[in-house]
Design a protein around this motif. Structure first.
Motif, PDB file in Angstrom:
ATOM      1  N   THR A  10      33.350  63.812  30.165  1.00 44.81           N
ATOM      2  CA  THR A  10      34.221  64.605  30.848  1.00 44.81           C
ATOM      3  C   THR A  10      34.530  66.177  30.022  1.00 44.81           C
ATOM      4  OG1 THR A  10      34.997  62.514  31.539  1.00 44.81           O
ATOM      5  CG2 THR A  10      36.589  64.080  31.759  1.00 44.81           C
ATOM      6  N   PRO A  11      34.841  67.139  30.721  1.00 41.41           N
ATOM      7  CA  PRO A  11      35.495  68.425  29.998  1.00 41.41           C
ATOM      8  C   PRO A  11      36.349  68.032  28.678  1.00 41.41           C
ATOM      9  CG  PRO A  11      35.310  68.930  32.373  1.00 41.41           C
ATOM     10  CD  PRO A  11      35.252  67.481  32.262  1.00 41.41           C
ATOM     11  N   ASP A  12      36.095  68.533  27.607  1.00 41.99           N
ATOM     12  CA  ASP A  12      36.969  68.170  26.518  1.00 41.99           C
ATOM     13  C   ASP A  12      38.516  68.648  26.835  1.00 41.99           C
ATOM     14  OD1 ASP A  12      35.326  67.304  24.840  1.00 41.99           O
ATOM     15  OD2 ASP A  12      34.666  69.285  23.886  1.00 41.99           O
ATOM     16  N   TYR A  13      38.523  69.808  27.569  1.00 40.73           N
ATOM     17  CA  TYR A  13      39.939  70.087  27.952  1.00 40.73           C
ATOM     18  C   TYR A  13      40.746  69.120  28.639  1.00 40.73           C
ATOM     19  CZ  TYR A  13      43.799  73.322  29.293  1.00 40.73           C
ATOM     20  OH  TYR A  13      44.840  73.862  29.608  1.00 40.73           O
ATOM     21  N   LEU A  14      40.156  68.646  29.569  1.00 40.75           N
ATOM     22  CA  LEU A  14      40.722  67.616  30.195  1.00 40.75           C
ATOM     23  C   LEU A  14      40.842  66.243  29.650  1.00 40.75           C
ATOM     24  CD1 LEU A  14      41.796  66.484  33.076  1.00 40.75           C
ATOM     25  CD2 LEU A  14      39.395  65.921  33.781  1.00 40.75           C
ATOM     26  N   LYS A  15      39.966  65.989  28.740  1.00 36.12           N
ATOM     27  CA  LYS A  15      40.286  64.753  27.779  1.00 36.12           C
ATOM     28  C   LYS A  15      41.440  64.938  26.964  1.00 36.12           C
ATOM     29  CE  LYS A  15      35.993  63.950  26.023  1.00 36.12           C
ATOM     30  NZ  LYS A  15      34.819  63.584  25.777  1.00 36.12           N
ATOM     31  N   GLN A  16      41.496  66.084  26.430  1.00 32.39           N
ATOM     32  CA  GLN A  16      42.490  66.502  25.242  1.00 32.39           C
ATOM     33  C   GLN A  16      43.989  66.482  26.188  1.00 32.39           C
ATOM     34  OE1 GLN A  16      41.303  69.921  23.334  1.00 32.39           O
ATOM     35  NE2 GLN A  16      39.585  68.763  22.354  1.00 32.39           N
ATOM     36  N   PHE A  55      50.345  51.164  44.916  1.00 34.28           N
ATOM     37  CA  PHE A  55      51.709  51.897  44.404  1.00 34.28           C
ATOM     38  C   PHE A  55      51.700  53.189  43.966  1.00 34.28           C
ATOM     39  CE2 PHE A  55      55.483  52.994  42.056  1.00 34.28           C
ATOM     40  CZ  PHE A  55      56.409  53.092  43.163  1.00 34.28           C
ATOM     41  N   THR A  56      50.709  53.308  42.874  1.00 36.65           N
ATOM     42  CA  THR A  56      50.497  54.722  42.340  1.00 36.65           C
ATOM     43  C   THR A  56      49.426  54.657  41.591  1.00 36.65           C
ATOM     44  OG1 THR A  56      51.814  56.440  41.129  1.00 36.65           O
ATOM     45  CG2 THR A  56      52.072  54.028  40.272  1.00 36.65           C
ATOM     46  N   THR A  57      49.047  55.881  40.925  1.00 33.81           N
ATOM     47  CA  THR A  57      47.830  56.032  40.263  1.00 33.81           C
ATOM     48  C   THR A  57      47.944  56.603  38.690  1.00 33.81           C
ATOM     49  OG1 THR A  57      46.710  56.409  42.078  1.00 33.81           O
ATOM     50  CG2 THR A  57      45.604  57.141  40.405  1.00 33.81           C
ATOM     51  N   SER A  58      47.441  56.146  37.887  1.00 33.74           N
ATOM     52  CA  SER A  58      47.473  56.528  36.335  1.00 33.74           C
ATOM     53  C   SER A  58      48.332  57.800  35.850  1.00 33.74           C
ATOM     54  CB  SER A  58      46.164  56.572  35.750  1.00 33.74           C
ATOM     55  OG  SER A  58      46.195  57.014  34.391  1.00 33.74           O
ATOM     56  N   THR A  59      49.391  57.564  35.315  1.00 36.82           N
ATOM     57  CA  THR A  59      50.092  58.782  34.903  1.00 36.82           C
ATOM     58  C   THR A  59      49.454  59.755  34.124  1.00 36.82           C
ATOM     59  OG1 THR A  59      52.054  57.576  35.239  1.00 36.82           O
ATOM     60  CG2 THR A  59      52.440  59.304  33.830  1.00 36.82           C
ATOM     61  N   PRO A  60      49.185  59.453  33.010  1.00 38.21           N
ATOM     62  CA  PRO A  60      48.377  60.497  31.991  1.00 38.21           C
ATOM     63  C   PRO A  60      47.191  61.322  32.442  1.00 38.21           C
ATOM     64  CG  PRO A  60      47.949  58.232  31.067  1.00 38.21           C
ATOM     65  CD  PRO A  60      48.834  58.163  32.363  1.00 38.21           C
ATOM     66  N   ASN A  61      46.633  60.313  33.269  1.00 35.52           N
ATOM     67  CA  ASN A  61      45.513  61.112  34.181  1.00 35.52           C
ATOM     68  C   ASN A  61      45.882  62.131  35.098  1.00 35.52           C
ATOM     69  OD1 ASN A  61      44.353  58.420  33.137  1.00 35.52           O
ATOM     70  ND2 ASN A  61      42.552  59.390  33.679  1.00 35.52           N
ATOM     71  N   GLN A  62      47.000  61.844  35.514  1.00 32.29           N
ATOM     72  CA  GLN A  62      47.507  62.784  36.583  1.00 32.29           C
ATOM     73  C   GLN A  62      47.903  64.037  35.697  1.00 32.29           C
ATOM     74  OE1 GLN A  62      49.887  61.976  40.027  1.00 32.29           O
ATOM     75  NE2 GLN A  62      49.464  59.718  39.660  1.00 32.29           N
ATOM     76  N   TYR A  63      48.628  63.830  34.874  1.00 31.41           N
ATOM     77  CA  TYR A  63      49.379  64.984  33.881  1.00 31.41           C
ATOM     78  C   TYR A  63      47.959  65.870  33.447  1.00 31.41           C
ATOM     79  CZ  TYR A  63      54.061  64.096  33.783  1.00 31.41           C
ATOM     80  OH  TYR A  63      55.419  63.871  34.298  1.00 31.41           O
ATOM     81  N   GLY A  64      46.921  65.157  32.975  1.00 30.79           N
ATOM     82  CA  GLY A  64      45.740  65.875  32.556  1.00 30.79           C
ATOM     83  C   GLY A  64      45.194  66.726  33.658  1.00 30.79           C
ATOM     84  N   LEU A  65      45.255  66.127  34.910  1.00 31.07           N
ATOM     85  CA  LEU A  65      44.437  67.083  35.879  1.00 31.07           C
ATOM     86  C   LEU A  65      45.335  68.082  36.349  1.00 31.07           C
ATOM     87  CD1 LEU A  65      43.198  63.944  37.887  1.00 31.07           C
ATOM     88  CD2 LEU A  65      41.788  65.610  37.118  1.00 31.07           C
ATOM     89  N   ILE A  66      46.793  67.971  36.092  1.00 29.88           N
ATOM     90  CA  ILE A  66      47.543  69.180  36.454  1.00 29.88           C
ATOM     91  C   ILE A  66      47.151  70.358  35.341  1.00 29.88           C
ATOM     92  CG2 ILE A  66      50.018  70.209  36.122  1.00 29.88           C
ATOM     93  CD1 ILE A  66      50.837  67.411  36.711  1.00 29.88           C
ATOM     94  N   GLU A  67      46.853  70.139  34.120  1.00 23.90           N
ATOM     95  CA  GLU A  67      46.578  70.938  33.306  1.00 23.90           C
ATOM     96  C   GLU A  67      44.995  71.609  33.533  1.00 23.90           C
ATOM     97  OE1 GLU A  67      48.731  72.057  31.038  1.00 23.90           O
ATOM     98  OE2 GLU A  67      50.024  70.943  32.020  1.00 23.90           O
ATOM     99  N   MET A  68      44.301  70.645  33.948  1.00 24.59           N
ATOM    100  CA  MET A  68      42.798  71.390  34.254  1.00 24.59           C
ATOM    101  C   MET A  68      42.873  72.078  35.464  1.00 24.59           C
ATOM    102  SD  MET A  68      39.851  70.461  32.817  1.00 24.59           S
ATOM    103  CE  MET A  68      38.041  71.205  33.597  1.00 24.59           C
ATOM    104  N   LYS A 110      45.205  73.946  36.445  1.00 25.69           N
ATOM    105  CA  LYS A 110      45.919  75.068  36.269  1.00 25.69           C
ATOM    106  C   LYS A 110      45.266  76.027  35.221  1.00 25.69           C
ATOM    107  CE  LYS A 110      51.158  74.286  36.103  1.00 25.69           C
ATOM    108  NZ  LYS A 110      51.930  73.882  34.961  1.00 25.69           N
ATOM    109  N   HIS A 111      44.492  75.599  34.401  1.00 28.55           N
ATOM    110  CA  HIS A 111      43.951  76.602  33.416  1.00 28.55           C
ATOM    111  C   HIS A 111      42.564  76.786  33.234  1.00 28.55           C
ATOM    112  CE1 HIS A 111      48.065  76.846  31.765  1.00 28.55           C
ATOM    113  NE2 HIS A 111      48.282  75.537  31.753  1.00 28.55           N
ATOM    114  N   GLN A 112      41.845  75.544  34.149  1.00 26.25           N
ATOM    115  CA  GLN A 112      40.411  75.660  33.992  1.00 26.25           C
ATOM    116  C   GLN A 112      39.643  75.764  35.357  1.00 26.25           C
ATOM    117  OE1 GLN A 112      38.352  75.073  30.747  1.00 26.25           O
ATOM    118  NE2 GLN A 112      40.493  75.845  30.238  1.00 26.25           N
ATOM    119  N   PRO A 113      40.193  76.828  36.191  1.00 29.37           N
ATOM    120  CA  PRO A 113      39.739  76.915  37.589  1.00 29.37           C
ATOM    121  C   PRO A 113      38.460  77.305  37.608  1.00 29.37           C
ATOM    122  CG  PRO A 113      41.120  78.865  37.169  1.00 29.37           C
ATOM    123  CD  PRO A 113      41.240  78.046  35.880  1.00 29.37           C
ATOM    124  N   GLN A 114      37.578  77.742  36.459  1.00 29.63           N
ATOM    125  CA  GLN A 114      36.273  78.223  36.512  1.00 29.63           C
ATOM    126  C   GLN A 114      35.359  76.965  36.777  1.00 29.63           C
ATOM    127  OE1 GLN A 114      38.398  78.053  34.056  1.00 29.63           O
ATOM    128  NE2 GLN A 114      36.829  76.969  32.626  1.00 29.63           N
TER     129      GLN A 114
END
Ligand code: PMP
Ligand code: GLN
Length: 402
Positions: free
Chosen positions: A60-66, A283-296, A298-302
């Motif tokens: 998985t891309p480092d940026y997303l894991k971080q 009911f819902t889906t993993s919170t930290p993974n959702q936050y990580g995906l927001i950053e990914m 937003k900042h890594q569209p390439q």
């Protein structure tokens, strides 16, 4: 002659009265273990190179894991809103606008799900009722038919034939009757790697609107298309979208299939119903993974922009490595799968051939027959090329020796 415990002379299972009382009346009597699980287990058992179950070998891309790690460490670990974190819904709406030039509202049209599998389950349960017919195309991914049957519906199978696997829309039209309720499509298509083109989508739109059907569009490989071909998402067809649930998965896009993060895009009224059921499935889906995906997003569209080239190189690498083999490789325009015809190598049926390949040759592949519940005769198997070149080289060396 020896029998297993609880087996009679003919190998049938014999149960005691107590065992019978404790048994469930199976709602999925015809369903066994998925072929992907079966072949991955076989690969492990035989230490074979695993080109069977579809998952990337890359990290998985480092940026997303971080970004996910930071979310966990900063305490973002409790339930998020059931439909998904609003900022993630907005980022997906922006992605859809960029990609397909279609304007949607995150809060009204998009729901985060635990993988595409959950989205498919919820959408099918919503639209299929007892006695309804659902049109699916064989070879078909395994997550559609059992869910249709659970809802009391029946799948009507329409075959796609090798080597082009094109849909015959006049045949689709002929199969529609009063009971027909839904069509399920999947493009880019697993396992054939084919794409629906604009003419297909226009023919589909005509049929769906004319017969007032619903459409479930499985687009989990939407960002993996080759040779400059455009993915014809339902999100490019506003009228068709009005009757559709579009299913996507972050797993394929960001090399994180094990996170089970997906989403469903649908018209506002469909989304309201979708969310009612989604509440009671996960009911819902993993919170930290959702936050990580927001950053990914937003900042890594390439990353998304580069995905097709990345996988096209893999496809070409494997095709080239197999060029001197006796396999005939079928054209793949998308996904991370290739079909290979082995008729010059063996007379075995596809499942026996895959067992032989894993046990004797050391390469695991997926047979196509489980994708054709109505019967299958071709000598074609599926190879997953989401692997490092080193792995593809090792597999190709073995396959070229046949
Ligand atoms: N649809 C298709 C065609 C797939 O190949 C897959 C999984 N590989 C899925 C749905 C399920 O995706 P997810 O893992 O996000 O549930
Ligand atoms: N979709 C993946 C494939 O086609 C497998 C997912 C699964 O194992 N359920 O191989």
């Amino acid at each position: 002659m020896e029998f297993g415990r609880g087996q009679n002379l003919f190998g049938c299972i014999v149960r005691t009265e107590k065992e019978k009382r404790l048994m469930l009346n199976s709602k999925l009597a015809n369903v066994g273990t998925s072929i992907f699980t079966e072949m991955t287990l076989l690969a492990k058992k035989n230490n074979a190179i695993n080109l069977s179950q579809g998952f990337p070998e890359f990290e998985t891309p480092d940026y997303l894991k971080q970004a996910v790690t930071e979310a966990i460490n900063s305490g973002k670990n409790q339930y998020p809103p059931s439909a998904g974190i609003p900022e993630l819904l907005d980022e997906i709406a922006k992605l859809i606008k960029r990609q397909y030039d279609f304007k949607l509202t995150g809060s009204e049209n998009i729901t985060i799900t635990s993988g595409a599998t959950e989205a498919l389950f919820v959408a099918l349960q919503l639209v299929v009722s007892k006695g309804d017919e659902v049109i699916i195309f064989d070879p078909a991914y395994d997550a559609y038919e059992p869910v249709v049957e659970l809802a009391g519906g029946k799948c009507v199978h329409i075959g796609l034939d090798a080597p082009n696997y094109k849909v015959d829309w006049s045949l689709v039209e002929k199969n529609i009757n009063k009971k027909t309720k839904v069509i399920v499509i999947n493009s880019p298509h697993n396992p054939t790697g084919t794409l629906l083109n604009r003419d297909d989508m226009l023919a589909l739109e005509k049929i769906v609107l004319k017969h007032e059907l619903y459409l479930i569009s499985d687009e989990v490989y939407e960002f993996i298309t080759f040779d400059g071909e455009q993915h014809e998402s339902v999100l490019r067809y506003p009228k068709l979208f009005e009757r559709s649930f579009v299913v996507s998965s972050f797993g394929k896009t960001f090399h994180c299939t094990g996170w089970k993060m997906g989403y469903c895009t649908a018209p506002t009224e469909f989304t309201k119903e979708f969310r009612k059921l989604h509440q009671f499935v996960t009911f819902t889906t993993s919170t930290p993974n959702q936050y990580g995906l927001i950053e990914m997003l937003k900042h890594q569209p390439q990353h998304i922009g580069e995905l097709s080239t990345f996988y096209q190189e893999k496809r070409d690498y494997l095709v080239n490595a197999l060029k001197d083999s006796k396999f005939k490789i079928l054209p793949a325009k998308g996904t991370y799968f290739l079909l290979a015809d082995y008729s010059e190598i063996s007379d075995l049926n596809d499942k026996d051939f895959c067992y032989w390949l894993a046990e004797e040759i050391g390469v695991a592949a997926v047979p196509l027959s489980p994708f054709y519940p109505e019967g299958y005769v071709d000598k074609v198997i599926r190879l997953c090329f989401a692997k490092y070149e080193e792995t593809l080289d090792k597999a190709a060396e073995k396959l070229c020796g046949l």
